[in-house]
Enzyme design. Sequence first.
Site, short mmCIF file in Angstrom:
data_model
loop_
_atom_site.label_atom_id
_atom_site.label_comp_id
_atom_site.label_asym_id
_atom_site.label_seq_id
_atom_site.Cartn_x
_atom_site.Cartn_y
_atom_site.Cartn_z
CG ASP A 45 -2.14 -0.97 1.02
OD1 ASP A 45 -2.25 -1.32 -0.08
OD2 ASP A 45 -2.75 -1.16 2.22
N GLY A 46 1.91 1.19 0.74
CA GLY A 46 3.00 2.29 0.59
C GLY A 46 3.38 2.82 -0.61
CD GLU A 123 -3.28 8.85 7.19
OE1 GLU A 123 -2.22 8.68 6.79
OE2 GLU A 123 -4.07 7.67 7.03
CB THR A 161 -9.67 1.47 6.76
OG1 THR A 161 -8.75 1.95 5.67
CG2 THR A 161 -10.90 1.17 6.20
CB ALA A 162 -5.09 4.32 7.33
NE ARG A 165 -10.05 -0.92 12.43
CZ ARG A 165 -9.14 -1.66 13.25
NH1 ARG A 165 -7.79 -1.41 13.16
NH2 ARG A 165 -9.53 -3.02 13.69
CB SER A 166 -4.78 3.54 14.97
OG SER A 166 -4.36 4.89 14.63
#
EC number: 2.7.1.23
Length: 268
Positions: A45-46, A123, A161-162, A165-166
């Site tokens: 993903d990165g 984000e 979701t990234a 979410r945390s």
Amino acid sequence: MKVAVYCKQANNAQDVADKLVEKLKANKITIDRERPDIVVTVGGDGTLLSAFQYYQTQLENVRFIGVHTGHLGFYTDWRDYELDELILAIKADNGECVGYPILDIDVTMVGETTPIRYHAVNESTIKKVSSTLVADVYFKDRFFERFRGDGLCISTPTGSTAYNRSLGGAVVHPQLEVLQMAEIASINNRVFRTLGASIILAPDEWITLRPAHGGDFNFTADQVNIFDAPIEQIKYRIGEQKINFAKYRHTDFWGRVRNAFIGDGNEV
């Protein structure tokens, strides 16, 4: 059909990318890194987020495909051992795509009148370098609150979701083209108060952050990192463009969420 293969020097990503380029050429598919129709990212993903930054000025014409060389990623639908199947899918391409909202971010530095434009798929964050961040928060240019804490995170629906979410933010479906603001370790006591919850704004709304006490700040937009920046104001809104993925077997959003966070271990 013009295809670019984008990868980073990590794990076996370069080897997989080289094999993919060979297969594309053998199937008479044009390789064009500068003006592609499709960008195939090889890594994780990165890597895809990095490719987005590289091709952000061509979003109207580019569709992305992610090939993962490790565990299945949130944005990557193909594995490194499926290159032949991917080639067949590219050859049968009919132009279909699925689009996800992105952030348009305008950062104005102290003493400047023209903002710098950034974009993000996931984000953007702002934090104070060596002390508590104090920032005034505006929604559609109307003052909402004065935030005190470690920082603030503004996310897209897919970015929900990234990091969001945390931080305890909500997971939002990307068909809802909304912004979400989540607090990073806010200070709440008898003197200082914030809402103390993530906030979801409508598609036609925007967020403006104005640091209250000056100084230097750390700013991020996905993998873009700016350190010790004299930021005067940041404005966030949902972008006019989207990041588009080639729709070959693109996993639906809730399927991605389940694969990423739940898996198959909770079957009843």
